[in-house]
Design a protein around this motif. Structure first.
Motif, short mmCIF file in Angstrom:
data_model
loop_
_atom_site.label_atom_id
_atom_site.label_comp_id
_atom_site.label_asym_id
_atom_site.label_seq_id
_atom_site.Cartn_x
_atom_site.Cartn_y
_atom_site.Cartn_z
N ALA A 103 0.80 -1.23 0.00
CA ALA A 103 0.00 0.00 0.00
C ALA A 103 0.83 1.28 0.00
CB ALA A 103 -0.96 -0.01 1.20
N GLY A 104 1.94 1.26 -0.76
CA GLY A 104 2.70 2.48 -0.97
C GLY A 104 3.64 2.87 0.15
N ARG A 105 3.80 2.01 1.15
CA ARG A 105 4.58 2.41 2.33
C ARG A 105 6.09 2.40 2.10
NH1 ARG A 105 2.04 -1.41 6.79
NH2 ARG A 105 1.65 -2.73 4.94
N VAL A 106 6.58 1.58 1.18
CA VAL A 106 8.01 1.54 0.88
C VAL A 106 8.18 1.38 -0.63
CG1 VAL A 106 8.67 0.55 3.12
CG2 VAL A 106 8.17 -0.98 1.18
N LEU A 107 9.39 1.69 -1.11
CA LEU A 107 9.70 1.49 -2.52
C LEU A 107 9.69 0.01 -2.87
CD1 LEU A 107 10.88 2.41 -5.32
CD2 LEU A 107 13.14 2.09 -4.29
N LEU A 108 9.12 -0.35 -4.01
CA LEU A 108 9.12 -1.72 -4.51
C LEU A 108 10.00 -1.81 -5.75
CD1 LEU A 108 5.32 -2.58 -4.18
CD2 LEU A 108 7.17 -2.94 -2.52
N GLN A 109 10.94 -2.74 -5.74
CA GLN A 109 11.80 -3.03 -6.88
C GLN A 109 11.40 -4.42 -7.37
OE1 GLN A 109 15.91 -2.02 -6.21
NE2 GLN A 109 16.65 -3.33 -7.83
N VAL A 110 10.55 -4.47 -8.39
CA VAL A 110 9.88 -5.71 -8.79
C VAL A 110 10.57 -6.30 -10.01
CG1 VAL A 110 7.68 -6.73 -9.50
CG2 VAL A 110 7.70 -4.78 -7.91
#
Length: 251
Positions: A103-110
């Motif tokens: 839910a946008g709380r941390v950066l995601l590197q997918v």
């Protein structure tokens, strides 16, 4: 180019600890990373019915104890089979469920995992569709430059990265021709893949192409850093760590 904000260390497949029953790429591992304030790296595979799920391996044996490939399993099969060793019975999540969790709380590197040819566009399109209304910081990356180009074509407006290394490991690179290895090692695909950042194996940070693009302002993350000594070794040669097995805030 707007510089990416890799301001926090990136927990490789979440903040996992198998001995404690917290398995890689699990809901529990992602909760732990969020609680610690770390960014998250995770992996995206495509099921037989076209649903992206959070899972690293191409086959299910190591992580679920089941024979067979992820691409031949349905989303129901993937998400109802627990991850081996999980103390909470975590099962792999769909990408949609994972995005709802974070839910946008941390950066995601997918990471978009390399697919069979016919599934490359399918995974890119499904991934881009899933994040269309996502509000948090998120980037896609892949070893396959065709996948990051495909996710752009599918309408993803954010930033994308190439994962790379020296391509000098025969066991890993046997499927590639010498020409393909050369092109990947030296990032010759850059004019058409148009990557915004590089995720590089820690022992390959001195490759000329990595040093050139970093000097030109392209951010570089280094993987996978497993000890404080390795973190100190890459200091000054990368912009952020993709880590596991220790607390980088204590280094």
């Amino acid at each position: 180019m707007t510089k990416l904000n890799f301001d926090r260390p990136i927990a490789h497949r979440g903040l996992h600890d198998r001995q404690a029953g917290v398995i890689e790429n699990s809901r529990s591992a992602f909760d732990a990373a969020i609680a610690a304030g770390f960014a998250i790296e995770c992996d995206l595979q495509l099921t037989s019915d076209g649903v992206p799920v959070i899972f690293h391996d191409d086959d299910r044996k190591r992580l679920q104890g089941v024979d067979g490939m992820v691409r031949n399993a349905t989303v129901a099969e993937m998400t109802s089979t627990p991850l081996l060793g999980s103390s909470t019975g975590d099962c792999p999540q769909t990408f949609d469920d994972f995005l709802a969790q974070v839910a946008g709380r941390v950066l995601l590197q997918v990471e978009l995992k390399t697919q069979t040819h016919e599934n490359t566009a399918r995974l890119a399109e499904a991934a881009a569709k899933a994040v269309k209304d996502y509000k948090g910081p998120l980037v896609f990356e892949s070893f396959d430059p065709h996948l990051i180009a495909a996710v752009r074509r599918a309408g993803f407006p954010g930033q994308v990265g190439i994962i790379t290394y020296s391509y000098d490991e025969p066991d890993e690179d046997g499927r590639l021709t010498s020409s393909q290895r050369f092109q990947l090692r030296h990032l010759i695909h850059a004019p058409w893949s148009r990557f915004d950042f590089i995720s590089c194996y820690q022992k390959s940070l001195d490759l000329p192409a990595i040093r050139f693009f970093r000097a030109m302002g392209v951010p570089v993350t280094a993987w996978t850093i497993r000890t404080p000594a390795e973190a100190r070794e890459v200091a000054g040669r990368a912009d952020q760590l993709v880590f596991e097995g220790f607390d980088p805030d204590r280094v």
